[in-house]
Design a protein around this motif. Structure first.
Motif, mmCIF file in Angstrom:
data_model
loop_
_atom_site.group_PDB
_atom_site.id
_atom_site.type_symbol
_atom_site.label_atom_id
_atom_site.label_comp_id
_atom_site.label_asym_id
_atom_site.label_seq_id
_atom_site.Cartn_x
_atom_site.Cartn_y
_atom_site.Cartn_z
ATOM 1 N N SER A 54 49.157 14.125 54.179
ATOM 2 C CA SER A 54 48.693 14.847 53.001
ATOM 3 C C SER A 54 48.885 14.025 51.727
ATOM 4 O O SER A 54 48.031 14.029 50.831
ATOM 5 C CB SER A 54 49.445 16.177 52.908
ATOM 6 O OG SER A 54 48.999 16.932 51.828
ATOM 7 N N ASN A 72 53.628 16.924 47.211
ATOM 8 C CA ASN A 72 53.701 17.273 48.625
ATOM 9 C C ASN A 72 55.128 17.567 49.074
ATOM 10 O O ASN A 72 55.352 18.473 49.874
ATOM 11 C CB ASN A 72 53.048 16.185 49.475
ATOM 12 C CG ASN A 72 51.540 16.299 49.411
ATOM 13 O OD1 ASN A 72 50.988 17.362 49.654
ATOM 14 N ND2 ASN A 72 50.871 15.237 49.050
ATOM 15 N N VAL A 94 43.910 18.858 56.672
ATOM 16 C CA VAL A 94 44.068 17.507 56.130
ATOM 17 C C VAL A 94 43.136 16.541 56.865
ATOM 18 O O VAL A 94 42.592 15.616 56.257
ATOM 19 C CB VAL A 94 45.541 17.041 56.113
ATOM 20 C CG1 VAL A 94 46.048 16.578 57.470
ATOM 21 C CG2 VAL A 94 45.738 15.937 55.077
ATOM 22 N N LYS A 97 39.860 16.714 55.226
ATOM 23 C CA LYS A 97 39.857 15.954 53.963
ATOM 24 C C LYS A 97 39.633 14.474 54.228
ATOM 25 O O LYS A 97 38.861 13.814 53.525
ATOM 26 C CB LYS A 97 41.171 16.151 53.208
ATOM 27 C CG LYS A 97 41.349 17.518 52.598
ATOM 28 C CD LYS A 97 42.684 17.596 51.863
ATOM 29 C CE LYS A 97 42.948 18.976 51.313
ATOM 30 N NZ LYS A 97 44.251 19.051 50.618
#
Length: 168
Positions: A54, A72, A94, A97
């Motif tokens: 992340s 994070n 994630v 992403k």
């Protein structure tokens, strides 16, 4: 664009999911059981892998490293309280992403300036960052495999070569 690093990223997602699937097969209490390892529980190990993934995607999208890390890391306790199934959703998100980032960038060998608060400033390519998250997670999946064996449960294979056959 480097197809190999994209394949390696796909392997990373597959290996994480393969391990999560195995963890769903063992007793639930094993997920948070304390044991002697790099991290004290499987849950904390998986959360660490997720947080690193992340953090790096935020850096790739333009965040300063120290800011991405702080944002994070502030989620760590809440994530450690999540169930395996809830954390699985975060891993899926994630990965989406990363896939969006990869598909939007024709040149993954493009470099960015990385100001690492633990070392120094350097230019780093998106390919290098992707390889870092892949190898980082591989190391910690090995930790989790050792933790499963320590608790007298078999792990599951997440070798890259097995990925080839699982995805033909």
């Amino acid at each position: 664009m480097s197809n190999h690093v994209i394949t390696m990223y796909d392997y990373h997602v597959w290996a994480n999911q393969t391990l999560i699937n195995r963890l769903k097969e063992v007793p639930r209490e094993l997920y948070t059981q304390e044991m002697k390892s790099v991290f004290p529980t499987i849950a904390k190990t998986l959360v660490h892998v997720y947080l690193v993934d992340s953090t790096w995607i935020e850096i790739m999208k333009g965040a300063e490293m120290k800011d991405a890390m702080a944002a994070n890391l502030s989620q760590m306790e809440q994530l450690e309280a999540k169930t395996l199934e809830e954390l699985e959703v975060f891993f899926h998100e994630v990965a989406q992403k990363y896939r969006g980032f990869i598909s939007a960038h024709d040149d993954l060998d493009q470099t960015i300036v990385l100001d690492n608060p633990y070392t120094r400033v350097r230019e780093t390519s998106y390919t290098e960052i992707l390889m870092n998250i892949i190898t980082h997670a591989t190391y910690h999946r090995g930790n989790i495999s050792a933790m499963l064996r320590q608790a007298d449960y078999a792990s599951t294979m997440t070798d890259y070569a097995l990925y080839w056959y699982a995805n033909e």
